[in-house]
Design a protein around this motif. Structure first.
Motif, PDB file in Angstrom:
ATOM      1  N   ASP A 155       0.813  -1.220   0.000  1.00  0.00           N
ATOM      2  CA  ASP A 155       0.000   0.000   0.000  1.00  0.00           C
ATOM      3  C   ASP A 155       0.844   1.267   0.000  1.00  0.00           C
ATOM      4  O   ASP A 155       0.467   2.271  -0.583  1.00  0.00           O
ATOM      5  N   LEU A 156       1.980   1.228   0.669  1.00  0.00           N
ATOM      6  CA  LEU A 156       2.747   2.458   0.844  1.00  0.00           C
ATOM      7  C   LEU A 156       3.852   2.614  -0.181  1.00  0.00           C
ATOM      8  O   LEU A 156       4.690   3.500  -0.061  1.00  0.00           O
ATOM      9  N   ARG A 165       5.451   4.014  -3.222  1.00  0.00           N
ATOM     10  CA  ARG A 165       5.206   5.235  -3.977  1.00  0.00           C
ATOM     11  C   ARG A 165       6.541   5.729  -4.514  1.00  0.00           C
ATOM     12  O   ARG A 165       7.586   5.413  -3.935  1.00  0.00           O
ATOM     13  N   LYS A 188     -10.343  -0.743  -0.657  1.00  0.00           N
ATOM     14  CA  LYS A 188      -9.089  -0.020  -0.519  1.00  0.00           C
ATOM     15  C   LYS A 188      -9.453   1.325   0.063  1.00  0.00           C
ATOM     16  O   LYS A 188     -10.287   2.033  -0.488  1.00  0.00           O
ATOM     17  N   ALA A 231      -2.705   4.637   2.485  1.00  0.00           N
ATOM     18  CA  ALA A 231      -3.678   3.707   1.911  1.00  0.00           C
ATOM     19  C   ALA A 231      -3.748   2.464   2.773  1.00  0.00           C
ATOM     20  O   ALA A 231      -2.764   2.061   3.379  1.00  0.00           O
ATOM     21  N   MET A 232      -4.926   1.861   2.840  1.00  0.00           N
ATOM     22  CA  MET A 232      -5.116   0.669   3.650  1.00  0.00           C
ATOM     23  C   MET A 232      -5.961  -0.339   2.895  1.00  0.00           C
ATOM     24  O   MET A 232      -6.870   0.034   2.178  1.00  0.00           O
ATOM     25  N   THR A 233      -5.636  -1.615   3.080  1.00  0.00           N
ATOM     26  CA  THR A 233      -6.384  -2.663   2.410  1.00  0.00           C
ATOM     27  C   THR A 233      -7.331  -3.327   3.394  1.00  0.00           C
ATOM     28  O   THR A 233      -6.914  -3.731   4.472  1.00  0.00           O
TER      29      THR A 233
END
Lengths: 145, 656
Positions: A94-95, A97, B570, B579-581
């Motif tokens: 998710d992180l 970037r 998401k 961001a988190m799942t």
């Protein structure tokens, strides 16, 4: 067999078993140690060609390229001295970037590109893996962001 | 304003802790009864004051008091009230406050139930717990004060880490701390035994319920942590051998050895030294866990600010408490060595073998966890130890452990014979072997050897438990009635061992039977995985209280007519820019279906998607729950028995 000899035999077997287990455990330990190298280390030829290790650095802005058909992705990793190309197939964390510090597990291929099995980017936007922070400190002043 | 009173209460609690440490211990030295009893009062006052401080901090969170640095860093006006409440222990300072609150809670509980204890033992127990509390309160107030103010107050807070905005996190840390900190009670009992030079079976009887209670909490805390990682991190893993997980697992392993060693010390008067050493070791590992997690030497969701002063402080606490305890042990331990003798084949021997094996298992985890840190501290390079090491090393120890466990829970105390064991167990073992073969034929796993081995080991434990139950009821006239009136402690033991079996089977089957697929899917696409067809129907955006989210709708069907709809999400938390799942999970007894969204890939609405079929994954946590229930049953059996016996009888108790 006398009780005494039986006891000695049991203890002997126990010790042999322990020794065998210790040997196996140490071997597993040896095989699963993963060292950390920065792009500069790789450029200097310090990274082993035939075993897994970890690499860390900042993802270069604008370098992330995705294959339109699959989950393959390549990007450049930098420690502000050298760059290494990293290839990965799978789902990025998710992180992940551009401009973010990350760590990847994997090994070098024949072309000197890093084939990652796993890519880690952790927990918050200010976080930098300590290995990455340490290797960035080695960069000459002025080129750091 | 209330938070100011909370701050004040924190300082008063420190004063209480100091008195709790000094007065009873001095009382023991001077043989003054009233001084000895003082610890009981101090402990209750300390608990009350820390409870007040805790409520003060909670109130600051609920009332959006961004004048407190800690609140401003970990809360936000858009955060729902229940997460504002759990944010109290969501970061370093507050969770440390919870730590000392829980410690004071355990001390207060011991003080309320200490009437059956000899005065001097109770006094030393209180004094030691007061010492631990003093050390951690000093740490809290000097390096990590949650009541520090900032001027001017912040406009709004920086929000709680989104990973921690989850129901699991509301309960996980308190449970885990109840376990960690609970081991301070057997530690204090061990010190008391060393100081007073008395290690009677009655001593083990007092320490047992407390140790079991701590162990139950730790079991639940670890299981919940694993469950949380499974559904919240979004990649379907349930155990990563992450240093922070290891930090909680090591005290559990040694604590398991401790509760078994305590049984032998109580029933047979043996292993006393070993029990004391295990009690010290277990609490030492709890402190080590606190150090690893709180010092910033590890980077993970559990490690927050990296402040070297904190690490050094905890290391100093760890060194002085554990070093002191070990010195005391070296000085006083051997004088209490004597115990009753036992044969080579006996329950004692098997229990000793297993507590050694558990110690070895703890050491393998310890080496894998600490070696990279030590190497790094000495500037010898940065390394990490991969999960394959832990899997192999741990598996190697588990095999003999399970074999011996099956023998040990069936064998007689003092002296047994291999012949009798073989005769009594062979029928059950044979049935287990046949069942195992059958299971393998049905499952047709992809990793033959490990699966067969694991299933056979699990069934071996079931067989030996069944043989134990059978041995207790076969001579009885009404077997069914006998089955339902088995002693509670024995039922607890069987339940806990069966729970371990279920977890073991879960680990083996999940690892060998699961299937997964990482793929690119656009709305309208479908893909096959095993017997399941997964269809990606649509995507929809919505706005949550403090995040934006994209929710996918997936239909899963089988040829057998099963049909499920999963909605993974998401989320994007604006304040922290994270961001988190959120995985979509369809739970089941023999398998979970698990889908999580990766990231958007192109302009056609395609996403990278993780699909998992997690075979038997629920068994992991079901087994842990059974272990905890078994622990509670055994504990209640002990307390009931203790109430029946007069306190004096407990004191004078001799070996059977």
């Amino acid at each position: 067999m006398t009780p005494r000899r039986r006891r000695m035999l049991t203890i002997g077997l126990l010790i042999a078993g322990m020794a065998l287990a210790t040997g196996l455990i140490l071997q597993a330990f040896e095989q699963n140690l993963m060292y950390f190298y920065s792009p500069a280390d790789i450029a200097a030829g310090k990274a082993p060609p035939d075993r897994d290790f970890r690499i860390g650095g900042m993802v270069v802005e604008g370098s992330v390229q995705r294959d339109p058909q699959s989950l393959a992705v390549t990007f450049e990793l930098t420690d502000y001295q050298h760059q290494t190309t990293v290839q990965y197939t799978g789902i990025l964390p998710d992180l992940f970037r551009e401009g973010q510090g990350i760590v990847a597990h994997g090994r070098l291929d024949a072309a000197g590109q890093f084939k990652a099995r796993e890519v880690l980017a952790k927990h918050d936007e200010n976080y930098m893996p300590p290995e990455v922070a340490a290797s960035l400190k080695k960069a000459p002043p002025g080129v750091r962001p | 304003m209330i938070s100011e009173y909370g701050h004040f209460a924190l300082a008063l609690a420190l004063a209480c802790a100091v008195l709790q440490a000094i007065v009873p211990l001095t009382g023991v030295a001077l043989a003054r009864g009233s001084w000895m009893d003082f610890g009981n009062h101090a402990a209750r006052w300390q608990f009350f004051l820390l409870g007040f401080a805790f409520l003060g901090l909670a109130q600051a969170f609920l009332a959006h008091d961004y004048g407190l640095v800690y609140v401003a860093q970990n809360s936000n006006s858009a955060l729902p009230w229940y997460y504002r409440l759990s944010a109290v222990w969501g970061a370093h300072e507050g969770s440390l406050l919870l730590w000392v609150l829980v410690l004071a809670g355990w001390a207060a509980a011991v003080s309320l139930r200490s009437r059956s204890l000899p005065r001097d033992i109770a006094a030393v127990v209180m004094g030691v717990m007061g010492l631990v509390s003093t050390a951690f309160l000093l740490f809290l107030i000097i390096t990590s004060n949650p009541f520090l103010r900032r001027w001017p107050a912040a406009q709004d807070g920086a929000d709680l880490n989104p990973l921690l905005q989850d129901v699991g996190l509301i309960v996980h840390p308190p449970l885990l701390y109840m376990g960690y900190v609970g081991f301070s009670v057997p530690f204090a009992f061990a010190i008391a035994a060393l100081v007073r030079g008395r290690m009677t079976p009655a001593w083990a009887r007092w320490a047992r319920p407390w140790t079991l209670a701590a162990w139950v909490f730790l079991t639940l805390g670890i299981a919940l942590g694993s469950f949380w990682a499974y559904y919240e991190l979004g990649w379907g893993g349930w155990w990563f051998w992450d240093p922070v997980e290891n930090a909680s697992f090591m005290p559990w392993l040694l604590g398991t050895a401790l509760i078994h060693s305590l049984v032998v010390s109580e029933k047979r008067g043996s292993f006393k030294n070993w029990t004391v050493l295990l009690a010290i070791g277990t609490f030492a590992l709890s402190l080590l866990g606190t150090f690893l997690v709180r010092s910033g030497v590890l980077t993970s969701v559990h490690a927050f600010a990296t402040d070297p002063a904190r690490g050094i402080f905890i290391l100093a606490i760890l060194g002085s408490l554990v070093g002191g305890a070990l010195l005391l042990y070296a000085w006083r331990g051997p004088s209490a060595l004597a115990g009753s003798s036992y044969g080579l084949v006996s329950r004692e021997s098997f229990l000793l073998a297993n507590s050694l094996l558990l110690t070895v298992a703890t050491l393998t985890v310890l080496i894998g966890t600490l070696y990279p840190l030590v190497l790094d501290a000495l500037s010898l390079g940065k390394i990490s130890v991969g999960p394959p090491y832990f899997n192999l090393a741990f598996g190697l120890v588990m095999v003999p452990l399970v074999v011996v466990m099956g023998l040990g829970q069936f064998a007689r105390w003092k002296e047994d014979s291999l012949g009798r064991l073989a005769q009594a167990l062979s029928r059950f073992a044979l049935a287990a072997g046949l069942l195992g073969g059958l299971a393998i034929a049905v499952l047709s796993p992809n990793e033959w050897g490990t699966t067969l081995g694991g299933v056979l080991l699990a069934l071996w434990l079931v067989a030996s438990t069944a043989a134990g139950v059978w041995a207790r009821i076969r001579e009885r006239q009404h077997r069914w009635r006998a089955l339902f009136t088995l002693p509670r402690a024995f039922v607890g033991q069987c339940l806990a061992h069966l729970g371990f079996t279920v977890t073991l089977a879960g680990v083996v089957l999940t690892s060998s039977q699961s299937a997964d697929l990482h793929t690119r899917l656009a709305p309208g696409d479908s893909v096959e995985l095993g017997q399941y067809t997964v269809q990606f129907e649509s995507l929809r955006d919505y706005q949550g209280p403090n995040y934006r989210a994209t929710r996918g709708t997936f239909h899963i069907t089988t040829t057998g007519g099963e049909r499920h709809t999963l909605m993974p999400e998401k989320r994007f938390y604006q304040v922290r820019n994270m961001a988190m799942t959120e995985a979509g999970i369809e739970p089941g007894f023999t398998r979970d279906l698990y889908i999580s969204l990766g990231e958007p890939l192109g302009d056609d609405g395609a996403w990278s998607v993780r699909l998992h079929i997690k075979a038997f994954v629920r068994w992991l946590w079901l087994g842990a729950l059974m272990m905890a229930c078994g622990g509670v049953l055994a504990m209640s059996a002990l307390t009931v028995r203790k109430r029946r016996e007069a306190p004096q009888a407990a004191l004078a108790s001799t070996l059977p």
